[in-house]
Design an enzyme around this catalytic site. Structure first.
Site: not given
Length: 802
Positions: A431, A225, A300, A508, A364-365
């Site tokens: 998710w 990541d 990521h 995190e 994702d994202e």
């Protein structure tokens, strides 16, 4: 990490450690389960078996007990050796392990044997029969035998924690019973993010032991990541030389860490060598845990770009982010063929290390800002006849999927990979709620459910004021246990595509191994029962009592865990005979008394102790809390209870509420309870894309002065006020009159969450038996909103009639 600092170094030292750790983890199951079982006539196995019958008597494990296995099966012998080793490590007898013979029919023995009729066993199923003379475990696969042994171990007493005198050998009593068991779902997973914080391989193995102990079978290893690349790739050494390290900002909050300065050394991080990976994979395989590696793409990936900036759209330079990095616009260039060569090279080495059928690609994202400005990406869109950057992401994922499938593997990714279509072999991890899983199943794809609402174990699990800092949210032990992986919208055929569920641990805000355990372990056990046990066998009260023995095992193992929330839950019911509301309290702590008041004053340790449902005939302001040793454990639960004409009256729904936000179900809009600003507090009933439309039967015609409904707005969570609320009355439930509208006058752009009442005052003398309420859903999120074009929510908590 005291259990890590004392490790022997080297492979031999670790093997000794691993054996002892696994012995402890499996006998972990040894805890106080049997002592508790003998006292309460209850067996405390978790997950609860599909079928179980308790018999009279005990089987005693002594130095004379044999360990017998069906001949010529390596997996079966391996499982038997595990069990024998663990008994020995615990101070028990060293069982003689040998193949079963006809002369052993009456031997005092633990026997692992294949059944005569294998057709009645499912692949991971087992049968366990304990008599005073023998323990027999039957299965048709190594996994089945392994899970049978797990249940057997949970039947043993917990006295392994007690030091033995020199030369003494323990003996153990196992209660006589019969178990027939198999898992409900084939995929039972736990995830761990090692990018945000690197954890040593010894802890990863301990984590795998915990997974295996509760019959989970998949470890999703989030290896890469933005904040760090954690796996050695021989062909691209800079991934670990540069991408695995970031500047140390651990003294600052995650969201307030400045980027690395020129010349500043990057010293925080780490990575696993390929030998480390092989060791962990082999360790997991012995415990029937499959490891799915995740290599993030196309987003990521800033740590990749730091090491190899030529794979970006801009050319850099980049640094590995020491904390949050949002919006993350720096992603792999989709117009550069060398990016795909790089990824194929990486995935080839990854496939050589992980035998898993699945490879996780993230997906994702992906912020497409740079793709919109990148000449190579725009040229790719034109050359491939793509419509826009969304289709470019689909092209990216499909191209990698084709490569993965060509190698005999299957691709898995987060639900964003659905956008633009997938090959049938691809599997989706849902998710962002459950919608991704629903869409995948309806398109014929397999899906694994891991919604943030129930399966994100980086969320708080109790009152944030008394818990370690977390990313947000609130997912209690009880909430995890309440999760149903199969969405109600799916047909029986579509539901076959739901493979199971997974708990996710993003790190995190989880910098240490002790905190990983604290955040993950208890909720993992709850999810383990959700995905293993039959739906009809699951019962929260039973589970919570069985967890008491699990907590004692965790204490023996020195595992850092959370006992759950100390918050009081409040529910109501209506007593028509007494024309009164009945208020009930509960909590996740069955042995801790609940103290309460009804007048709005704070309870003290001398307030009334809850002993059963309380009758309420007028308005009340409830406050309740749990006290331990005279001290309040968490904040009081506060709840105004409103007495009005519609309390407890039947409600007919014309527009259905979402099963995701049901509050207390039918009747929630007339239960007298109000919701808070937190839309996840269990008091709000949500309607996704649908209008709220209900009819309340007051039982007889009576004067009506006003009707009020509270609605919540939290546009950051896609929750908007209704565009209008229509109130109408009827004497017979057929013909409605006094139709009146209350329009919304509040801007949908309000950034803070708030509660807005929609009230209408009727003329004096108005009467009715039936009250109809229709709240118009705005339909779609507005163009300026991040969810533009998607269905939006309306949330209501109570319809108050005076």
């Amino acid at each position: 990490m005291p259990y890590i600092t004392s490790l022997a170094t080297g492979a031999a030292g670790y093997k000794s450690f691993a054996l002892k750790q696994f012995g402890l983890l499996l006998i972990f199951a040894l805890s106080f389960a049997q002592i508790f079982a003998q006292e309460t006539n209850t067996i405390n196995i978790v997950p609860i078996p599909a079928e179980m019958k308790l018999k009279t008597g005990q089987f005693i494990i002594t130095p004379q007990t044999l360990m017998l296995v069906s001949p010529q099966d390596k997996n079966l012998k391996q499982v038997a050796q595990f069990f024998a080793d663990h008994l020995r490590i615990m101070g028990g007898p060293e069982l003689q392990l040998r193949e079963y013979a006809e002369t052993d029919k009456k031997a005092l023995a633990v026997i692992l044997a294949f059944p005569k009729d294998k057709t009645k066993f499912k692949p991971e199923g087992y049968e366990l029969k304990v008599t005073p003379g023998q323990v027999i475990v039957q299965a048709v696969t190594g996994a089945g035998f392994f899970y049978g042994i797990q249940s057997l171990i949970q039947l043993l007493p917990a006295d392994y924690c007690t030091p033995l005198k020199t030369g003494k050998v323990r003996t153990w009593a196992v209660p006589c019973l019969e178990i027939k068991d198999h898992p409900r779902f084939p995929y039972r997973g736990m995830h761990l993010d090692v990018s945000r914080h690197f954890f040593p391989k010894e802890f990863v193995m301990r984590y795998i032991d915990l997974i295996a102990l509760y019959k989970m079978n998949t470890f999703h290893w989030h290896l890469t990541d933005d904040n760090g690349w954690r796996i050695e790739i021989k062909k691209y050494p800079k991934l670990t030389e540069i991408g695995a390290w970031r500047v140390d900002r651990e003294n600052l909050p995650w969201g307030e860490r400045p980027a690395q300065k020129p010349g500043e050394p990057a010293t925080y991080g780490g990575f696993y060598t390929q030998d480390d990976i092989r060791e962990v994979v082999a360790y997991a395989a012995q415990r029937y845990v499959t490891i799915i590696p995740e290599i993030e793409m196309p987003a990521h990936s800033v740590e990749v770009l730091t090491a190899y900036p030529q794979f970006s759209c801009t050319g850099g330079p980049f640094t590995v982010p020491p904390g949050s990095y949002w919006p993350n616009t720096d992603i792999l260039c989709a117009g550069n063929d060398s990016v795909f060569t790089f990824l194929q090279d990486v995935m080839t080495e990854v496939m050589g290390l992980f035998p898993s059928v699945y490879l996780h690609v993230g997906g994702d994202e992906a912020d497409k800002t740079n793709w919109k400005k990148c000449p190579k990406c725009q040229a790719r869109i034109k050359a491939e006849g793509l419509k826009d950057e969304k289709e470019l992401q689909s092209y990216f994922i499909k191209r990698m999927e084709k490569f993965i499938v060509s190698k005999g593997r299957k691709m898995i990714g987060w639900d964003e990979i659905l956008e633009g279509g997938l090959a049938p072999e691809a599997t989706v991890m849902s998710w962002r709620g459950v919608e991704g899983g629903i869409a995948a199943a309806r398109q014929g794809h397999d899906a694994i459910m891991t919604p943030g609402s129930h399966c994100y174990f980086d969320y708080y699990q109790a009152n944030p004021d008394s818990e370690p800092k977390a990313i947000g949210g609130l997912t209690t032990l009880k909430k995890v246990y309440s999760y149903e992986p199969v969405p109600g919208e799916l047909s029986a055929k579509e539901a076959e595509h739901i493979l199971g569920a997974q708990g996710n641990v993003w790190t995190e805000f989880i910098p240490s191994t002790a905190q990983v355990e604290y955040m993950a372990v208890s909720r993992m056990i709850a999810l383990a029962e959700v995905v293993w046990s039959p739906k009809q066998k699951r019962d929260w009260k039973s589970f919570r009592l069985r967890m008491n023995s699990q907590f004692k095992r965790l204490d023996c193992m020195k595992v850092n865990y959370c006992k759950g929330s100390y918050r009081v839950g409040i529910s109501t019911s209506y007593d028509p005979k007494g024309n009164q509301m009945m208020v009930s309290f509960d909590s996740e702590q069955p042995d801790v008394p609940i103290l309460y008041t009804l007048d709005g004053n704070d309870p003290t340790n001398k307030s009334k102790v809850y002993a059963g449902p309380i009758s309420i005939v007028d308005n009340a302001y409830i406050k309740a809390g749990l006290y331990v040793d005279g001290n309040l454990k968490e904040k009081f639960t506060e709840m105004p209870l409103i007495s009005h004409l519609a309390i407890g009256k039947p409600v007919k729904y014309i527009g259905n509420y979402s099963y995701r936000y049901p509050a207390s179900g039918i009747g929630a809009l007339t239960d007298g309870l109000r919701g808070s600003i937190n839309h996840r507090d269990g008091m709000w009933q949500g309607f996704l894309g649908n209008d709220l439309e209900v009819v309340i039967d007051l039982g007889k015609e009576m004067p009506i002065n006003s009707v009020q409904t509270n609605f919540l707005q939290n546009q950051k969570s896609w929750i908007f006020l209704p565009s209008l609320v229509e109130y109408s009355l009827s004497p017979d439930g057929k013909k409605f009159h006094s139709i009146n509208e209350v329009l919304n006058t509040v801007s949908p752009k309000e950034t803070n969450a708030f509660i807005e009442p929609f009230t209408f005052q009727f003329n004096q003398g108005t009467t009715a038996r039936y009250v109809k309420v229709k709240a118009k859903n705005p339909g779609k999120c507005p163009p300026w909103h991040e969810g533009a074009g998607e269905d939006c929510w309306i949330f209501a908590d109570e319809i108050v009639v005076y």
